[in-house]
Design a protein around this motif. Structure first.
Motif: not given
Length: 171
Positions: A93-94, A97, A100-101
């Motif tokens: 998940v990290l 994220v 995506v950023v």
């Protein structure tokens, strides 16, 4: 769909490997010529400095996509090691994220940057090689296209393999 995506990613990575390798070889050749001529000839050719710089720029532009797909960017090791042991899903998940950023930042830069920045309308040539500078500025555009494509492919690949068991991931 997952097999065809993996096949596409493999082909995409081979193209990036080939292009970055070509520019790496060109970079090494130019630097070698520069070193030899500075040490053993009375005058060093100025074209080697420019071509070394330009080949380095393009090598990085193609190599950044490879680094994104292979997860080889610099990271915080202790956090990754800690999360890998405690909660591997949290690490996924990290990573997603962060990807995506970075993807959003690249797309914002690509959209917000004026076209004249990447594709100048004025004619300007490099000094020693007389190469049009639009080819050099194009590398900036390439970087902000290759990196988002690589992250997008990796995000889709990660999302498709989210619930895979370890045996399925090896395929």
């Amino acid at each position: 769909m997952k097999k065809s995506l993996n096949k596409f990613i493999k082909g995409y990575m081979e193209v990036l490997y080939a292009l970055s390798s070509i520019f790496y070889i060109g970079f090494c050749f130019c630097v070698l010529v520069q070193v030899i001529s500075r040490n053993f000839l009375p005058n060093a050719p100025s074209w080697t400095e420019e071509l070394a710089r330009y080949s380095f720029i393009y090598m990085v532009a193609f190599g950044v996509g490879l680094a994104a797909l292979k997860h080889e960017f610099v990271n915080v090791e202790f956090m990754g090691d800690f999360l890998k042991k405690k909660n591997p899903k949290a690490l996924k998940v990290l990573n997603m994220v962060i990807e995506v950023v970075i993807l959003a930042m690249c797309l914002i830069i690509l959209v917000m940057a004026e076209p004249k920045y990447c594709f100048p309308t004025f004619a300007m040539n490099s000094t020693a090689t007389n190469i049009p500078m639009k080819y050099i500025y194009f590398s900036q555009f390439l970087t902000f296209v290759i990196l988002p494509v690589s992250y997008l492919l990796d995000i889709v690949r990660t999302a498709l393999s989210w619930n895979d068991t370890p045996a399925e991931k090896e395929d």
